[in-house]
Scaffold this active site. Structure first.
Site, PDB file in Angstrom:
ATOM      1  N   GLY A   1       0.836  -1.195   0.000  1.00 31.14           N
ATOM      2  CA  GLY A   1       0.000   0.000   0.000  1.00 31.14           C
ATOM      3  C   GLY A   1       0.867   1.239   0.000  1.00 31.14           C
ATOM      4  O   GLY A   1       2.040   1.202  -0.370  1.00 31.14           O
ATOM      5  N   CYS A   2       0.307   2.318   0.426  1.00 30.45           N
ATOM      6  CA  CYS A   2       1.011   3.597   0.461  1.00 30.45           C
ATOM      7  C   CYS A   2       2.292   3.474   1.281  1.00 30.45           C
ATOM      8  O   CYS A   2       2.267   3.003   2.413  1.00 30.45           O
ATOM      9  CB  CYS A   2       0.090   4.662   1.065  1.00 30.45           C
ATOM     10  SG  CYS A   2       0.886   6.254   1.293  1.00 30.45           S
TER      11      CYS A   2
END
EC number: 1.8.4.11
Length: 179
Positions: free
Chosen positions: A15-16
Site C-alpha cells: 500500500g502507500c
C-alpha cells in the site's frame, strides 16, 4: 556502529509507502527505511508518474537491516502483520497496482524464506481468503522525493488520518491477541 557488520536489505510493498515506514523504523537492527518505487519500466519515476499507474511501479519501502539483530525471517513476520495479504488490488483505501502487496527478494535465500513464510501464513488459518501477496525478484529501487521520506514524523496528523482508513482496524482485527 561497527563498520565490519554485514548489512542486508529487504524491499516490501504493502500500500502507500507512508504507512509502511513507521512499522519497521524502530525495530531493533533496522538501520534505515526508505520510501520509493520499484518493479516498473520507467527509470527514475516521479510520484505523479507512479500515481498515474502507467509506469508499472509499486510504492515500496527499502529496509536496511543488520541480520544478526533482525533476521530477514522476522522482518517477514512483521510485514504480514501490517498488510492485507488477501488483497491483490491494493491495500485498504489505496487501490491499484501501484499499491499491490509484494515481497521483492534480492537473493535465493530471501526468496526461499519468503515462500516458506507465505506458506506458513496460508496454513495458519488466520485468513479465510487466499494469501495473494506476490513474491518477485527485486528490481531497481528508486528513492521517492524527500517529502515522502519519514512522512509519519513530518506529517503526524495526515499520517494518522491515512492509518485510520483501514490498516489500523485490520491489524487490530487480525493480529491483536483476543481474550
Amino acid at each position: 556502529m561497527d563498520e565490519t557488520k554485514k548489512l542486508d536489505s529487504a524491499i516490501f510493498a504493502g500500500g502507500c509507502f507512508w504507512c509502511m515506514v513507521e512499522p519497521f523504523d524502530s525495530l531493533p537492527g533496522v538501520v534505515s527505511v526508505t520510501s520509493g518505487y520499484t518493479g516498473g519500466h520507467v527509470a527514475n519515476p516521479t510520484y505523479e508518474q507512479v500515481k498515474s499507474q502507467t509506469t508499472g511501479h509499486t510504492e515500496a519501502v527499502k529496509i536496511v537491516f543488520d541480520p544478526e539483530l533482525m533476521p530477514y525471517e522476522k522482518l517477514l513476520d512483521y510485514y504480514w502483520q501490517v498488510t492485507d495479504p488477501t488483497d491483490a488490488s491494493g491495500q485498504f483505501q489505496d487501490r491499484g497496482d501501484n499499491y499491490r502487496p509484494v515481497i521483492f527478494y534480492n537473493s535465493p535465500e530471501q526468496q526461499a524464506q519468503a515462500e516458506k513464510s507465505k506458506e506458513r501464513l496460508a496454513q495458519s488459518g488466520r485468513f479465510d481468503d487466499p494469501i495473494v501477496t506476490k513474491i518477485e525478484p527485486a528490481a531497481p529501487f528508486y528513492e521517492a522525493e524527500d517529502y515522502h521520506q519519514d512522512f509519519y514524523k513530518k506529517n503526524p496528523d495526515r499520517y494518522a488520518l491515512e492509518e485510520a482508513q483501514g490498516r489500523a482496524k485490520f491489524i487490530e482485527d487480525h493480529w491483536k491477541q483476543k481474550d
